[in-house]
Design a protein around this motif. Sequence first.
Motif, mmCIF file in Angstrom:
data_model
loop_
_atom_site.group_PDB
_atom_site.id
_atom_site.type_symbol
_atom_site.label_atom_id
_atom_site.label_comp_id
_atom_site.label_asym_id
_atom_site.label_seq_id
_atom_site.Cartn_x
_atom_site.Cartn_y
_atom_site.Cartn_z
ATOM 1 N N ASN A 201 -26.040 -16.005 28.149
ATOM 2 C CA ASN A 201 -26.821 -14.954 27.501
ATOM 3 C C ASN A 201 -28.172 -14.886 28.203
ATOM 4 O O ASN A 201 -29.016 -15.770 28.013
ATOM 5 N N PRO A 202 -28.430 -13.875 29.037
ATOM 6 C CA PRO A 202 -29.705 -13.797 29.753
ATOM 7 C C PRO A 202 -30.888 -13.618 28.806
ATOM 8 O O PRO A 202 -30.752 -13.087 27.701
ATOM 9 N N LEU A 203 -32.058 -14.057 29.258
ATOM 10 C CA LEU A 203 -33.317 -13.830 28.560
ATOM 11 C C LEU A 203 -34.193 -12.935 29.420
ATOM 12 O O LEU A 203 -34.064 -12.918 30.644
ATOM 13 N N VAL A 204 -35.114 -12.196 28.782
ATOM 14 C CA VAL A 204 -36.039 -11.328 29.503
ATOM 15 C C VAL A 204 -37.449 -11.576 28.994
ATOM 16 O O VAL A 204 -37.686 -11.612 27.774
ATOM 17 N N TYR A 205 -38.374 -11.766 29.929
ATOM 18 C CA TYR A 205 -39.784 -11.906 29.574
ATOM 19 C C TYR A 205 -40.630 -11.197 30.619
ATOM 20 O O TYR A 205 -40.543 -11.497 31.813
ATOM 21 N N LEU A 211 -31.182 -16.304 33.791
ATOM 22 C CA LEU A 211 -29.816 -16.579 33.360
ATOM 23 C C LEU A 211 -29.251 -17.752 34.134
ATOM 24 O O LEU A 211 -29.817 -18.170 35.165
ATOM 25 N N THR A 212 -28.137 -18.283 33.634
ATOM 26 C CA THR A 212 -27.423 -19.328 34.364
ATOM 27 C C THR A 212 -26.202 -18.716 35.034
ATOM 28 O O THR A 212 -25.542 -17.836 34.465
ATOM 29 N N VAL A 213 -25.930 -19.164 36.239
ATOM 30 C CA VAL A 213 -24.713 -18.810 36.964
ATOM 31 C C VAL A 213 -24.151 -20.111 37.520
ATOM 32 O O VAL A 213 -24.755 -20.737 38.403
ATOM 33 N N LEU A 240 -16.921 -32.485 33.317
ATOM 34 C CA LEU A 240 -15.746 -32.203 32.500
ATOM 35 C C LEU A 240 -15.490 -30.706 32.368
ATOM 36 O O LEU A 240 -14.344 -30.275 32.339
ATOM 37 N N SER A 241 -16.558 -29.922 32.263
ATOM 38 C CA SER A 241 -16.426 -28.474 32.129
ATOM 39 C C SER A 241 -17.664 -27.815 32.719
ATOM 40 O O SER A 241 -18.778 -28.276 32.465
ATOM 41 N N PRO A 242 -17.509 -26.719 33.472
ATOM 42 C CA PRO A 242 -18.664 -26.054 34.082
ATOM 43 C C PRO A 242 -19.311 -24.998 33.204
ATOM 44 O O PRO A 242 -20.329 -24.419 33.576
ATOM 45 N N THR A 243 -18.763 -24.711 32.025
ATOM 46 C CA THR A 243 -19.242 -23.605 31.207
ATOM 47 C C THR A 243 -20.683 -23.809 30.765
ATOM 48 O O THR A 243 -21.065 -24.894 30.336
ATOM 49 N N ASN A 244 -21.480 -22.738 30.848
ATOM 50 C CA ASN A 244 -22.864 -22.792 30.384
ATOM 51 C C ASN A 244 -23.232 -21.463 29.740
ATOM 52 O O ASN A 244 -22.803 -20.410 30.202
ATOM 53 N N ARG A 245 -24.054 -21.536 28.668
ATOM 54 C CA ARG A 245 -24.311 -20.329 27.879
ATOM 55 C C ARG A 245 -25.765 -19.889 27.889
ATOM 56 O O ARG A 245 -26.154 -19.069 27.061
ATOM 57 N N GLY A 246 -26.594 -20.434 28.793
ATOM 58 C CA GLY A 246 -27.911 -19.849 28.954
ATOM 59 C C GLY A 246 -29.057 -20.829 28.974
ATOM 60 O O GLY A 246 -28.875 -22.045 28.863
ATOM 61 N N VAL A 247 -30.254 -20.277 29.131
ATOM 62 C CA VAL A 247 -31.483 -21.047 29.282
ATOM 63 C C VAL A 247 -32.362 -20.875 28.051
ATOM 64 O O VAL A 247 -32.124 -20.028 27.196
ATOM 65 N N GLY A 248 -33.425 -21.692 27.994
ATOM 66 C CA GLY A 248 -34.522 -21.498 27.061
ATOM 67 C C GLY A 248 -35.801 -21.344 27.859
ATOM 68 O O GLY A 248 -35.938 -21.920 28.945
ATOM 69 N N ILE A 249 -36.769 -20.563 27.344
ATOM 70 C CA ILE A 249 -38.029 -20.361 28.057
ATOM 71 C C ILE A 249 -39.202 -20.530 27.093
ATOM 72 O O ILE A 249 -39.134 -20.131 25.943
ATOM 73 N N LYS A 250 -40.276 -21.129 27.614
ATOM 74 C CA LYS A 250 -41.505 -21.269 26.830
ATOM 75 C C LYS A 250 -42.610 -21.798 27.731
ATOM 76 O O LYS A 250 -42.372 -22.688 28.564
ATOM 77 N N ASP A 251 -43.830 -21.262 27.550
ATOM 78 C CA ASP A 251 -45.028 -21.774 28.218
ATOM 79 C C ASP A 251 -44.851 -21.934 29.727
ATOM 80 O O ASP A 251 -45.287 -22.918 30.322
ATOM 81 N N GLY A 252 -44.200 -20.972 30.362
ATOM 82 C CA GLY A 252 -44.041 -21.001 31.813
ATOM 83 C C GLY A 252 -42.946 -21.911 32.310
ATOM 84 O O GLY A 252 -42.824 -22.142 33.512
ATOM 85 N N VAL A 253 -42.111 -22.428 31.392
ATOM 86 C CA VAL A 253 -41.043 -23.360 31.758
ATOM 87 C C VAL A 253 -39.698 -22.777 31.345
ATOM 88 O O VAL A 253 -39.563 -22.203 30.263
ATOM 89 N N VAL A 254 -38.690 -22.920 32.211
ATOM 90 C CA VAL A 254 -37.323 -22.514 31.895
ATOM 91 C C VAL A 254 -36.446 -23.771 31.948
ATOM 92 O O VAL A 254 -36.543 -24.567 32.869
#
Length: 647
Positions: A201-205, A211-213, A240-254
């Motif tokens: 799930n991409p984020l926009v700021y 996003l993760t790929v 075990l599994s490569p699946t990933n569902r996104g990032v978190g962002i705050k204060d200039g950090v992802v």
Amino acid sequence: MRKVQRAGLLIALLTTGAMAIAQDEVAQGEKMFQAQCSACHTVKPGVNGFGPSLAGVVGRRAGKAPGFTYTSAMSNSGLTWDEGTLDTFLTSSTQKVPGTAMPVAIPDAHVRTEIIAYLKSVAGSAPAATTPAATIARPSGGPTQEELVHAASDTRDWLYVSKDYSGQRFVKLNQINTKNAHDLRPICIYRSDSATPTQTNPLVYKGVMYLTVDASIVAIDAVTCRSRWVYKWDAKGRVLSPTNRGVGIKDGVVVRGTADGYLIALDMDKGQLLWSRQIASADGSQYLSMPPMMFEDMVIYGPAGGDWGEKGWIGAFNLSTGEPVWRFNLIPDDNEPGADSWKDPQARAHGGGALWTPLALDAERGILYVPVGNPAPDFFGPAREGDDLYTSSAVALDVHSGKMLWYRQFVSNDVHDADLSQVSPIFSARVGGKSRKLIAISGKDGLMRVLDRDTHEQLYEATISTRTNIDAAPTVEGVHRCPGLLGGMEWNGPAYDPASGTLYVAAVDWCGTFTRTADAPAFTQYAHYYGGAVVPDPREQARGWLTAVDGATGKVRWKEQWPTPLVAAVTATSGGVLFTGDLDNNFLVLDASNGKALYRFNTGGSIGGGVLTYQVDGKQYVATTSGTVSGFFGGSGTSAVVVFALH
């Protein structure tokens, strides 16, 4: 006395000679560097050419050059540039670090020694060699805590995977509406070369999308889809599994979790690694796939791996350093509340309780809501007799301390892999003339329940997929049940329109035949811990449902069946439209009043991840992920993002 003088003279001569040889080696190395390397690299700290500055390269980890954004695998090789590794790299750079654009290899060992001697002599080497990533100052920037708290009313950004802490997936934008949705057109596409599961799930700021790929974090322009930077994490352990569902962002950090169990934090502007911390591993039957939640100075996270026999937990980690802050065991330790719900204490060692979907947060009250997955082994209940807390439960924690406030288990001793997958949206509605604080809780058992967050009373439950033979336990011969392994609510939760008071729920309608093994399964490291299996009905029988439910009463307002399972996110807007997608590669705009399609576009890949809308310079945009969904659901296409706007 003369012998001592002679010895001293000899030492002096040898030392002087050695210094002369070393100086000559450095001088020769400088010449070779100018001839072979200077076309792309400088030796000035922080001053980059086509490639990064090599000042301080000997003795420090790769990919830490300040001010330089790497775009090749060289940046994430994990190599430490000591003399031995650097010598090996110079021997055959293009083979030792796949993906690097460096064409030069130095086959002459003596020349390599001279170049390394020169690089060691370059000013700035020593300090860089001993600077750990954890000491790098946290960058400035947002989103701030204030912005995250008020993200629900923000029309510019999309700051959490489900839009905001409440998970309502609603945006008060109406430029795109029921009257003009047919005028949408794709304006740009970002397409990777990876065909791994695309559930992010991409984020926009501020006009930048994150996003993760696969194993990478990607930052692109949210209007042009032009890449700003790419950071690829190279796994340090078993996956075990490569699946990933996104990032978190705050204060200039992802921040994201990795498949080999690391939390990694990057500078949002430059894409440079700030810190990494291993919090799980395949050795413990765990991997990291859920999107992080950022709150105050914490990253809140927990591992997946219930189907491999993990022992689940959730914790908070310091945003600046990755240091642990608090931890709550979702499978209790001895003498912890809930431990006695497992009749065999040994069963808790591999009891499951995975986290793989978004959290929800009442920021005003400081209450964190956690959806806990299935127990393990998945289909063999006698191996773990009891209620198996806190699997298949919604758990409410104090977000500051991790202390449990209350819980509600929805399936005890689950033998159908019926994960509780969603604890959002949280919302308020008038029920019986009284305003009540509510939470929607959904799972793979095909039900969405709505509870009062104060009294914990369940107001109603709504059926979101076919439910037949629901309580039939798996047998050796097999029993047919709906939902099957892949039914009900998966990794994307409902949307909620506060103006109309409507919940929009996408679900999977796919049945299957459940079997269990004749004998109790033995736990095997790095292998699925099932104790049985599910044979899905033929894929062509799989369907999806999109249901509009009155949030206060549970009354179904409309219900549409889809020819494919629906696992993509659903986003509602004040324009009276819903944005979503399906496994037939279609990005969809639907009329929120009846579910009818207003616009569709073939993205060239299946849609099973985020679908979001945001505003840049006063214009509304819609973005959808596209690509292969998973080994179970299939799908096609490499991981991509397609952005739409009105023509």
